[in-house]
Design a protein around this motif. Structure first.
Motif, PDB file in Angstrom:
ATOM      1  N   UNK A  32     -29.937  -2.829 -14.603  1.00 59.63           N
ATOM      2  CA  UNK A  32     -28.727  -3.060 -13.681  1.00 59.63           C
ATOM      3  C   UNK A  32     -28.192  -2.110 -12.866  1.00 59.63           C
ATOM      4  N   UNK A  33     -28.663  -2.361 -11.558  1.00 60.50           N
ATOM      5  CA  UNK A  33     -27.145  -0.918 -10.684  1.00 60.50           C
ATOM      6  C   UNK A  33     -26.031  -0.899 -10.745  1.00 60.50           C
ATOM      7  N   UNK A  34     -25.084  -0.940 -10.791  1.00 61.70           N
ATOM      8  CA  UNK A  34     -24.033  -0.789 -11.358  1.00 61.70           C
ATOM      9  C   UNK A  34     -22.809  -0.037 -10.326  1.00 61.70           C
ATOM     10  N   UNK A  35     -22.155  -1.018  -9.945  1.00 58.85           N
ATOM     11  CA  UNK A  35     -20.927   0.234  -8.783  1.00 58.85           C
ATOM     12  C   UNK A  35     -19.602  -0.272  -9.242  1.00 58.85           C
ATOM     13  N   UNK A  36     -19.139   0.881  -9.325  1.00 54.79           N
ATOM     14  CA  UNK A  36     -17.604   0.846  -9.762  1.00 54.79           C
ATOM     15  C   UNK A  36     -16.357   2.103  -8.993  1.00 54.79           C
ATOM     16  N   UNK A  37     -15.542   1.165  -8.870  1.00 59.01           N
ATOM     17  CA  UNK A  37     -15.342   2.360  -7.972  1.00 59.01           C
ATOM     18  C   UNK A  37     -13.426   2.253  -7.675  1.00 59.01           C
ATOM     19  N   UNK A  38     -12.746   3.434  -7.518  1.00 58.35           N
ATOM     20  CA  UNK A  38     -11.229   3.047  -7.570  1.00 58.35           C
ATOM     21  C   UNK A  38     -10.729   2.402  -6.391  1.00 58.35           C
TER      22      UNK A  38
ATOM     23  N   UNK B  63      -4.787   6.990  -9.972  1.00 54.77           N
ATOM     24  CA  UNK B  63      -5.862   7.211  -9.668  1.00 54.77           C
ATOM     25  C   UNK B  63      -6.941   7.903 -11.035  1.00 54.77           C
ATOM     26  N   UNK B  64      -6.195   9.555 -11.476  1.00 52.30           N
ATOM     27  CA  UNK B  64      -6.813  10.127 -11.877  1.00 52.30           C
ATOM     28  C   UNK B  64      -6.645   9.971 -13.375  1.00 52.30           C
ATOM     29  N   UNK B  65      -5.814   9.052 -13.308  1.00 50.81           N
ATOM     30  CA  UNK B  65      -5.171   8.291 -15.470  1.00 50.81           C
ATOM     31  C   UNK B  65      -6.170   7.093 -15.123  1.00 50.81           C
ATOM     32  N   UNK B  66      -6.609   7.130 -14.158  1.00 55.19           N
ATOM     33  CA  UNK B  66      -8.347   5.431 -14.661  1.00 55.19           C
ATOM     34  C   UNK B  66      -9.071   5.352 -14.574  1.00 55.19           C
ATOM     35  N   UNK B  67      -9.681   7.055 -13.327  1.00 52.22           N
ATOM     36  CA  UNK B  67     -10.563   7.883 -13.929  1.00 52.22           C
ATOM     37  C   UNK B  67     -11.067   8.030 -15.209  1.00 52.22           C
ATOM     38  N   UNK B  68     -10.215   8.941 -15.347  1.00 55.22           N
ATOM     39  CA  UNK B  68     -10.336   9.593 -16.942  1.00 55.22           C
ATOM     40  C   UNK B  68     -10.271   8.514 -17.730  1.00 55.22           C
ATOM     41  N   UNK B  69      -9.774   6.883 -17.913  1.00 51.33           N
ATOM     42  CA  UNK B  69      -9.886   6.290 -18.903  1.00 51.33           C
ATOM     43  C   UNK B  69     -11.458   6.029 -18.594  1.00 51.33           C
ATOM     44  N   UNK B  70     -12.059   5.990 -18.041  1.00 51.15           N
ATOM     45  CA  UNK B  70     -13.573   5.437 -17.698  1.00 51.15           C
ATOM     46  C   UNK B  70     -14.352   5.923 -18.089  1.00 51.15           C
ATOM     47  N   UNK B  71     -13.882   7.580 -17.889  1.00 49.22           N
ATOM     48  CA  UNK B  71     -15.070   8.255 -18.335  1.00 49.22           C
ATOM     49  C   UNK B  71     -14.328   8.725 -19.524  1.00 49.22           C
ATOM     50  N   UNK B  72     -13.700   8.830 -19.966  1.00 52.66           N
ATOM     51  CA  UNK B  72     -13.151   8.668 -21.324  1.00 52.66           C
ATOM     52  C   UNK B  72     -14.201   7.672 -22.520  1.00 52.66           C
ATOM     53  N   UNK B  73     -14.439   6.360 -22.393  1.00 51.93           N
ATOM     54  CA  UNK B  73     -14.160   5.365 -22.883  1.00 51.93           C
ATOM     55  C   UNK B  73     -16.536   5.528 -22.278  1.00 51.93           C
ATOM     56  N   UNK B  74     -16.536   6.156 -21.953  1.00 53.05           N
ATOM     57  CA  UNK B  74     -18.211   5.958 -22.017  1.00 53.05           C
ATOM     58  C   UNK B  74     -19.430   5.763 -20.689  1.00 53.05           C
ATOM     59  N   UNK B  75     -18.559   5.744 -19.880  1.00 51.75           N
ATOM     60  CA  UNK B  75     -18.745   5.280 -17.762  1.00 51.75           C
ATOM     61  C   UNK B  75     -20.187   5.981 -18.341  1.00 51.75           C
ATOM     62  N   UNK B  76     -21.184   5.340 -17.538  1.00 50.73           N
ATOM     63  CA  UNK B  76     -22.668   6.289 -17.793  1.00 50.73           C
ATOM     64  C   UNK B  76     -23.011   6.386 -15.708  1.00 50.73           C
ATOM     65  N   UNK B  77     -22.080   7.523 -15.908  1.00 52.29           N
ATOM     66  CA  UNK B  77     -22.270   8.270 -14.368  1.00 52.29           C
ATOM     67  C   UNK B  77     -23.758   8.620 -13.836  1.00 52.29           C
ATOM     68  N   UNK B  78     -24.526   8.982 -15.126  1.00 51.72           N
ATOM     69  CA  UNK B  78     -26.195   8.954 -14.605  1.00 51.72           C
ATOM     70  C   UNK B  78     -26.081   7.349 -14.015  1.00 51.72           C
TER      71      UNK B  78
ATOM     72  N   UNK C 240     -20.858  11.251  -7.262  1.00 47.95           N
ATOM     73  CA  UNK C 240     -20.640   9.157  -7.160  1.00 47.95           C
ATOM     74  C   UNK C 240     -20.485   9.453  -5.400  1.00 47.95           C
ATOM     75  N   UNK C 241     -19.555   9.629  -4.775  1.00 47.38           N
ATOM     76  CA  UNK C 241     -19.489   9.271  -3.458  1.00 47.38           C
ATOM     77  C   UNK C 241     -20.648   9.989  -2.824  1.00 47.38           C
ATOM     78  N   UNK C 242     -21.049  10.710  -3.252  1.00 43.14           N
ATOM     79  CA  UNK C 242     -21.869  11.628  -2.275  1.00 43.14           C
ATOM     80  C   UNK C 242     -23.365  10.256  -2.655  1.00 43.14           C
ATOM     81  N   UNK C 243     -23.976   9.947  -4.068  1.00 41.90           N
ATOM     82  CA  UNK C 243     -24.284   9.067  -4.031  1.00 41.90           C
ATOM     83  C   UNK C 243     -24.107   7.306  -3.151  1.00 41.90           C
ATOM     84  N   UNK C 244     -23.256   6.897  -3.166  1.00 39.88           N
ATOM     85  CA  UNK C 244     -22.618   5.401  -2.471  1.00 39.88           C
ATOM     86  C   UNK C 244     -22.810   6.268  -0.669  1.00 39.88           C
ATOM     87  N   UNK C 245     -22.428   7.154  -0.225  1.00 39.87           N
ATOM     88  CA  UNK C 245     -22.648   7.212   1.370  1.00 39.87           C
ATOM     89  C   UNK C 245     -24.760   7.349   1.177  1.00 39.87           C
ATOM     90  N   UNK C 246     -24.802   7.937   0.460  1.00 39.50           N
ATOM     91  CA  UNK C 246     -26.217   8.187   0.799  1.00 39.50           C
ATOM     92  C   UNK C 246     -27.158   6.765   1.269  1.00 39.50           C
TER      93      UNK C 246
END
Length: 337
Positions: free
Chosen positions: A37-43, A62-77, A312-318
């Motif tokens: 799956x190629x997942x796109x998650x955005x604020x 914005x900061x709280x939600x980004x920190x939450x997703x990262x803290x819970x293990x979002x695979x940003x690779x 993430x924005x660089x990958x999205x804009x690519x």
């Protein structure tokens, strides 16, 4: 084989709570780890401006939600994680879609019809009182979010199915007018198994009802909130129905099947409400302790979060930038040479 594209937006107007985690964050993070799956998650911070004109609150969220997703293990690779406002092609596409979208379609949008109904019920002569163009046309912005990355599937609640249908309508209209298959027609995915947690008062856990349990409050605050959860007047020793109990519902959303069945037996045996609340607190606190520590560390390092979102924005804009060039040519706005 091409990966299935799945896209999810998170509106940045509040602090994530247990209901958000169980209903949206947990399954989305699991999907982010799927190599097929190629997942796109955005604020969805542009969407946030429709509901909230408090700059400090939007920025904090914005900061709280980004920190939450990262803290819970979002695979940003694997997943592409970005801020909506960092992708200028999205508002540009919003305008292109606005120019092919019938006003009558927007007249039928649930949020707009609800605002008109509220004004009518209040006896307002101007049925559009308080309706901004952001509220009226936000389904177009949502369509741009989806169509920019040609998402195949968009996980939504039942109340959002209409917006996916609108996105399909706009995509089909654009493809027809400009004679090409520019956009994939997205599909709404409604998971009937997704848990909707009850809140402190027994109603659906929602910031609208002010009955939420934020994910990463302190241990002391978490215990205080759990103890506020509404229960009935049955005494210790009296059998209790777990299926109508918010405490049990929250516990079972986090516990294993074996743990849930063991707790169900304790309800049949007449567990006291004080003991049930203590059990829930202990379980939640143990489950959230490590993510809470990661969250606190992330909140103290906004530079790290900024770096993750920038990448993430660089990958999205690519993807978005060359696609927008194609769309500009399609509508007659391409360069002369």
């Amino acid at each position: 084989m091409d990966k299935t594209r799945v896209l999810t937006g998170i509106t940045t107007t509040g602090t994530p709570h247990l209901g958000n985690y169980v209903g949206a964050i947990k399954p989305a993070i699991a999907a982010s780890q799927d190599p097929n799956v190629q997942s796109y998650y955005f604020l969805a911070d542009l969407h946030a401006l429709i509901k909230c004109q408090d700059p400090k609150r939007v920025q904090e969220s914005r900061l709280e939600i980004a920190a939450t997703w990262l803290a819970l293990g979002l695979d940003t690779d694997n997943a592409i994680f970005y801020r909506q406002s960092d992708i200028p092609e999205i508002p540009e596409l919003t305008w292109m879609l606005s120019c092919v979208c019938a006003k009558g379609l927007m007249n039928r949008a649930h949020a707009y019809k609800a605002a008109v109904a509220d004004n009518e019920a209040a006896g307002q002569q101007d049925l559009d009182k308080g309706v901004t163009m952001g509220l009226f046309s936000y389904p177009v912005l949502m369509a741009a979010d989806i169509l920019m990355f040609n998402a195949n599937k968009v996980p939504v609640g039942r109340d959002q199915i209409q917006h996916i249908e609108m996105a399909r309508d706009m995509a089909g209209r654009f493809n027809h007018l400009f004679k090409g298959q520019y956009f994939t027609l997205p599909e709404a995915v409604v998971d009937e198994k997704v848990e909707v947690l009850g809140g402190l008062d027994g109603r659906k856990m929602s910031k609208s009802y002010n009955n939420t349990i934020p994910l990463f409050v302190s241990e002391k605050k978490l215990l205080k909130l759990v103890r506020k959860i509404k229960t009935n007047s049955l005494e210790p020793g009296e059998p209790k129905d777990p299926d109508t109990c918010t405490l049990f519902q929250i516990y079972s959303a986090f516990a294993t099947a074996e743990e849930t069945e063991a707790m169900r037996q304790r309800y049949r045996d007449g567990i006291g409400w004080g003991d049930a609340k203590n059990e829930l607190f202990d379980y939640l606190n143990a489950h959230l302790r490590e993510p809470r520590e990661r969250y606190q560390a992330l909140m103290e390092d906004p530079g790290y979060i900024e770096d993750v979102l920038r990448k993430g924005a660089e990958r999205a804009r690519a993807e978005a930038a060359p696609f927008m060039d194609t769309l500009r040519h399609a509508v007659g706005l391409g360069r002369f040479i």
